[in-house]
Design a protein around this motif. Sequence first.
Motif, PDB file in Angstrom:
ATOM      1  N   ASN A  31      -8.785 -28.645 -45.701  1.00 18.00           N
ATOM      2  CA  ASN A  31      -8.883 -27.250 -46.119  1.00 18.00           C
ATOM      3  C   ASN A  31     -10.307 -26.713 -46.022  1.00 18.00           C
ATOM      4  O   ASN A  31     -10.528 -25.503 -46.163  1.00 18.00           O
ATOM      5  CB  ASN A  31      -8.365 -27.083 -47.552  1.00 18.00           C
ATOM      6  CG  ASN A  31      -6.850 -27.127 -47.617  1.00 18.00           C
ATOM      7  OD1 ASN A  31      -6.158 -26.840 -46.642  1.00 18.00           O
ATOM      8  ND2 ASN A  31      -6.320 -27.505 -48.777  1.00 18.00           N
ATOM      9  N   LYS A  32     -11.275 -27.587 -45.775  1.00 17.38           N
ATOM     10  CA  LYS A  32     -12.662 -27.143 -45.619  1.00 17.38           C
ATOM     11  C   LYS A  32     -12.883 -26.446 -44.273  1.00 17.38           C
ATOM     12  O   LYS A  32     -13.883 -25.745 -44.088  1.00 17.38           O
ATOM     13  CB  LYS A  32     -13.615 -28.343 -45.736  1.00 17.38           C
ATOM     14  CG  LYS A  32     -13.596 -29.026 -47.096  1.00 17.38           C
ATOM     15  CD  LYS A  32     -14.505 -30.242 -47.107  1.00 17.38           C
ATOM     16  CE  LYS A  32     -14.478 -30.954 -48.459  1.00 17.38           C
ATOM     17  NZ  LYS A  32     -15.343 -32.173 -48.458  1.00 17.38           N
ATOM     18  N   ILE A  33     -11.950 -26.654 -43.339  1.00 14.65           N
ATOM     19  CA  ILE A  33     -12.070 -26.042 -42.020  1.00 14.65           C
ATOM     20  C   ILE A  33     -11.700 -24.564 -42.103  1.00 14.65           C
ATOM     21  O   ILE A  33     -10.740 -24.188 -42.780  1.00 14.65           O
ATOM     22  CB  ILE A  33     -11.155 -26.765 -41.008  1.00 14.65           C
ATOM     23  CG1 ILE A  33     -11.628 -28.212 -40.817  1.00 14.65           C
ATOM     24  CG2 ILE A  33     -11.131 -26.030 -39.669  1.00 14.65           C
ATOM     25  CD1 ILE A  33     -10.741 -29.022 -39.901  1.00 14.65           C
ATOM     26  N   ASN A  34     -12.441 -23.723 -41.419  1.00 16.58           N
ATOM     27  CA  ASN A  34     -12.132 -22.298 -41.376  1.00 16.58           C
ATOM     28  C   ASN A  34     -10.874 -22.050 -40.550  1.00 16.58           C
ATOM     29  O   ASN A  34     -10.601 -22.770 -39.591  1.00 16.58           O
ATOM     30  CB  ASN A  34     -13.300 -21.516 -40.765  1.00 16.58           C
ATOM     31  CG  ASN A  34     -14.583 -21.692 -41.540  1.00 16.58           C
ATOM     32  OD1 ASN A  34     -14.606 -21.553 -42.755  1.00 16.58           O
ATOM     33  ND2 ASN A  34     -15.660 -22.019 -40.843  1.00 16.58           N
ATOM     34  N   GLY A 167     -22.947 -24.732 -35.369  1.00 15.44           N
ATOM     35  CA  GLY A 167     -21.987 -25.808 -35.603  1.00 15.44           C
ATOM     36  C   GLY A 167     -22.161 -26.942 -34.612  1.00 15.44           C
ATOM     37  O   GLY A 167     -22.060 -28.121 -34.966  1.00 15.44           O
ATOM     38  N   ASN A 268     -17.339 -34.306 -43.317  1.00  9.55           N
ATOM     39  CA  ASN A 268     -17.819 -33.517 -44.453  1.00  9.55           C
ATOM     40  C   ASN A 268     -19.035 -32.680 -44.088  1.00  9.55           C
ATOM     41  O   ASN A 268     -19.270 -31.614 -44.664  1.00  9.55           O
ATOM     42  CB  ASN A 268     -18.156 -34.439 -45.627  1.00  9.55           C
ATOM     43  CG  ASN A 268     -16.916 -34.947 -46.341  1.00  9.55           C
ATOM     44  OD1 ASN A 268     -15.917 -34.244 -46.424  1.00  9.55           O
ATOM     45  ND2 ASN A 268     -16.975 -36.168 -46.848  1.00  9.55           N
ATOM     46  N   ALA A 271     -17.316 -29.781 -41.210  1.00 17.45           N
ATOM     47  CA  ALA A 271     -16.017 -29.103 -41.356  1.00 17.45           C
ATOM     48  C   ALA A 271     -16.162 -27.587 -41.416  1.00 17.45           C
ATOM     49  O   ALA A 271     -15.387 -26.844 -40.799  1.00 17.45           O
ATOM     50  CB  ALA A 271     -15.301 -29.613 -42.600  1.00 17.45           C
ATOM     51  N   SER A 272     -17.162 -27.107 -42.137  1.00 17.81           N
ATOM     52  CA  SER A 272     -17.326 -25.657 -42.308  1.00 17.81           C
ATOM     53  C   SER A 272     -17.829 -24.972 -41.036  1.00 17.81           C
ATOM     54  O   SER A 272     -17.860 -23.740 -40.971  1.00 17.81           O
ATOM     55  CB  SER A 272     -18.292 -25.362 -43.461  1.00 17.81           C
ATOM     56  OG  SER A 272     -19.572 -25.924 -43.207  1.00 17.81           O
ATOM     57  N   ASP A 273     -18.226 -25.763 -40.020  1.00 27.98           N
ATOM     58  CA  ASP A 273     -18.696 -25.182 -38.761  1.00 27.98           C
ATOM     59  C   ASP A 273     -17.557 -25.013 -37.755  1.00 27.98           C
ATOM     60  O   ASP A 273     -17.773 -24.493 -36.655  1.00 27.98           O
ATOM     61  CB  ASP A 273     -19.768 -26.082 -38.119  1.00 27.98           C
ATOM     62  CG  ASP A 273     -21.016 -26.187 -38.973  1.00 27.98           C
ATOM     63  OD1 ASP A 273     -21.471 -25.138 -39.456  1.00 27.98           O
ATOM     64  OD2 ASP A 273     -21.518 -27.305 -39.158  1.00 27.98           O
ATOM     65  N   THR A 275     -13.652 -23.657 -36.689  1.00 26.23           N
ATOM     66  CA  THR A 275     -12.626 -22.664 -36.958  1.00 26.23           C
ATOM     67  C   THR A 275     -11.427 -22.951 -36.055  1.00 26.23           C
ATOM     68  O   THR A 275     -11.604 -23.182 -34.854  1.00 26.23           O
ATOM     69  CB  THR A 275     -13.136 -21.234 -36.695  1.00 26.23           C
ATOM     70  OG1 THR A 275     -14.300 -20.993 -37.492  1.00 26.23           O
ATOM     71  CG2 THR A 275     -12.074 -20.208 -37.039  1.00 26.23           C
TER      72      THR A 275
END
Length: 338
Positions: A31-34, A167, A268, A271-273, A275
């Motif tokens: 769920n951390k992925i955009n 990213g 970790n 992940a936020s980079d 989409t």
Amino acid sequence: MSNVRKVILMLLAVLALMIIGAYAFLQVQLNKINRITADKTEFTTEDFDEDTTEEDTIAEVDWGNIDGDKKPEEIHGVVNLLLVGQDTRVPGQRARSDSMIILSIDSNRKQMGMVSIMRDLYVKIPGYSDNKINAAYAFGGFSLLDQTIETNFGIHIDYNVEVDFDGFIHIIDALGGIDIKLNAAEVSYMDGTSEYSDYSLQDPTPGLSVGYNHLDGEAALKYSRIRYVRTDNSRDDFGRTERQRIVIQTVFQQMKSSPWTDLLNLYNSVASDITTDMTNDEILSIAMTAYNFGADAISEYRIPEDGSYSGGSKHGMSVLVPNDWNVLRANLQEFIYG
């Protein structure tokens, strides 16, 4: 109830709880992925990336038997992911796609294929004028880019993944860097001594030599974006797509040889980079399938191929036009679907 049966039931209960716990943990991590929200895509007005002052040399294009109203058939066992790197200077703003690679995962042949799409390829963009293919993403995001690829190539796109330049750097740095073999022309471009060097975005990278070099994220990005120096020292964009595939191959091989604990730490960090429009379960399924293939199971392709296109100008743009669109489609479909 016998003691043996009680023990077995207890073990099964513990095992079930462990599986449920592991699944819940993975869901939280994924769920951390955009996520891409296609229904909220804003379509923009069109423009042309004018990069030449030459008069138009292309009058008409023979598009062959293109059928923009026909949806490409989905082939069982083959999943096509569209990987896009975009060069945006403003957070949250959609720019032209700087790199486009179709990653095809074929469970039937147990192999993967990477297809680089040249960003100057002149294509039909549904709802817009004919333009460079990299304009489709800027005009309408993945929704329009997928339509453009399916319309022109007859290839179904199942999922999309986007990574911007920041990213990309984070992913390479999280891996601890990668080893890339450089030739003399690439070294001189990256260290700033080449006449073609352009560092409006990045500073030169000193200390490089011909042969293998350990590159951090910024250096790997610089290597991936070399546009004017190919292995034969020519000024074009073809060597650039080859370098991008080399980086992806290297990252995949390095991840394959890393322990799971390192991969979790890597995930970790990056992940936020990332989409995507894949669900968590789809990510898990595709990742496991690809991970089980050998690193040597990745084949490479590029469109258009050498000798199969003509360069020219249209609407003030330098573009590539296939000599025969029917042949291009047939060869690409053969590569992906076998």
